[in-house]
Enzyme design. Structure first.
Site, PDB file in Angstrom:
ATOM      1  N   ILE A 147       0.824  -1.209   0.000  1.00  0.00           N
ATOM      2  CA  ILE A 147       0.000   0.000   0.000  1.00  0.00           C
ATOM      3  C   ILE A 147       0.858   1.259   0.000  1.00  0.00           C
ATOM      4  CG2 ILE A 147      -1.899  -1.172   1.174  1.00  0.00           C
ATOM      5  CD1 ILE A 147      -1.061   0.196   3.777  1.00  0.00           C
ATOM      6  N   HIS A 163      -4.795  -4.153  -2.060  1.00  0.00           N
ATOM      7  CA  HIS A 163      -5.055  -3.793  -0.659  1.00  0.00           C
ATOM      8  C   HIS A 163      -5.200  -2.292  -0.454  1.00  0.00           C
ATOM      9  CE1 HIS A 163      -2.938  -7.830   0.455  1.00  0.00           C
ATOM     10  NE2 HIS A 163      -4.206  -7.990   0.146  1.00  0.00           N
ATOM     11  N   CYS A 205      15.385  -9.326  -3.485  1.00  0.00           N
ATOM     12  CA  CYS A 205      14.777  -9.037  -4.788  1.00  0.00           C
ATOM     13  C   CYS A 205      15.554  -7.962  -5.533  1.00  0.00           C
ATOM     14  CB  CYS A 205      13.329  -8.593  -4.605  1.00  0.00           C
ATOM     15  SG  CYS A 205      12.295  -9.759  -3.712  1.00  0.00           S
TER      16      CYS A 205
END
Length: 320
Positions: free
Chosen positions: A154, A170, A305
């Site tokens: 978010i 979300h 990542c």
């Protein structure tokens, strides 16, 4: 099996699970948990490949890429989750504050919490994983190919990195919803209202500001002036059905799916990639650890990542 049947199965399963969670009042991303069923043959399943060259070959041919992202991506930008051990704001975790009941009982405290998170995000920046995804989307778009980001986060870091085709399942810290008229709007004010300036300190010894409701963020649509709330999904709330429908459409169309920085234990997002994999579509997981869904995927790349994703999504030799 006809090509249309897997798509129908995915849509039916999605709607079934959403209806089940809706009836239980727990469709929130914070409380519905997925556990992979144990199977006797799990040890016999082929482990996913970590061959980057093999992934790159698949990636070079993909026309429609769906990228599912979770909190692991944002964590590398220093964004706290307020869940798990040590994940407290003052003496509360997110699940104590992110509920309609908590907002009804103490909107001042809840707004302090979200004001703190909004202001904190202004000090954070997209990391190399966000940037790699955004650059990939822009590059492939010029080639007539499509990249869609489906995120549980978010924080809007994908948007700030430059991604444009984003589905925020979300919600967003930087959108509000009026409790009276229902208007949803983008709001990047800092602070969001004068009464919250300097409030929201996370120290457990900090006292609640006890801001009167009429001084909290209010709707500016016409003469409404209704109380605003953060436009995020809370405990006990269902996900936006329009967003879910768009997610289903993207997953139906994708010919490559990436799962980036997500634990694969939060429903309904946890079922998205496994259902894509069940159709025979290549799925690649980029994560710091294996998840309950790892063995279902064709590829798994272990590590941060921000380290593993950029080389995976870099321009391919055969790209124009």
């Amino acid at each position: 099996m006809e090509p249309e049947q897997p798509k129908q199965a995915l849509r039916s399963l999605t709607l079934m699970i959403v209806r089940q969670f809706t009836s239980r009042g727990v469709t929130s991303h914070l409380c519905a948990r997925f556990k992979e069923p144990r199977t006797q043959n799990r040890q016999d399943m082929a482990r996913p490949s970590s061959d980057l060259a093999a992934f790159r070959e698949v990636f070079s041919k993909a026309k429609h890429v769906a990228i599912l992202t979770g909190s692991g991506v944002s964590a590398e930008s220093g964004v706290p989750t307020f869940r798990g051990e040590g994940g407290f704001w003052r003496k509360w975790q997110a699940q104590d504050l992110a509920t309609p009941g908590a907002f009804s009982q103490n909107p001042s405290r809840v707004w302090e919490f979200y004001h703190y998170r909004r202001e904190l995000m202004l000090t954070k920046s997209p990391n190399s994983a966000h940037m790699a995804i955004a650059e990939c989307e822009a590059r492939l778009q010029k080639q007539g190919r499509r990249v869609t980001v489906i995120t549980q986060n978010i924080d809007e870091l994908h948007r700030r990195a430059g991604s444009t085709n984003i589905l925020e399942i979300h919600g967003s810290l930087f959108k509000t919803c009026c409790m009276s008229c229902g208007h949803v709007g983008v709001n990047h004010k800092s602070p969001i209202c004068d009464a919250l300036e300097g409030k929201g300190a996370p120290d457990p010894n900090t006292s609640d500001a006890q801001i009167p409701p009429h001084d909290l963020p209010r709707c500016e649509q016409g003469d409404c002036s209704g109380l605003l709330r953060p436009n995020v999904v809370w405990f006990g709330e269902t996900l936006d059905s329009d967003i879910l429908t768009r997610v289903e459409e993207e997953l139906d169309l994708c010919d490559l799916c990436l799962v980036v920085g997500t634990s694969s234990i939060v429903y309904p997002a946890a079922m998205f990639a496994p259902q894509v994999a069940a159709r025979g579509i290549p799925v690649a997981e980029f994560n710091m650890e294996e998840t309950p869904a790892t063995m279902r995927f064709r590829f798994h790349f272990h590590g941060p990542c921000g380290t593993t994703l950029p080389p995976a999504l870099a321009r391919h030799d055969n790209e124009p």
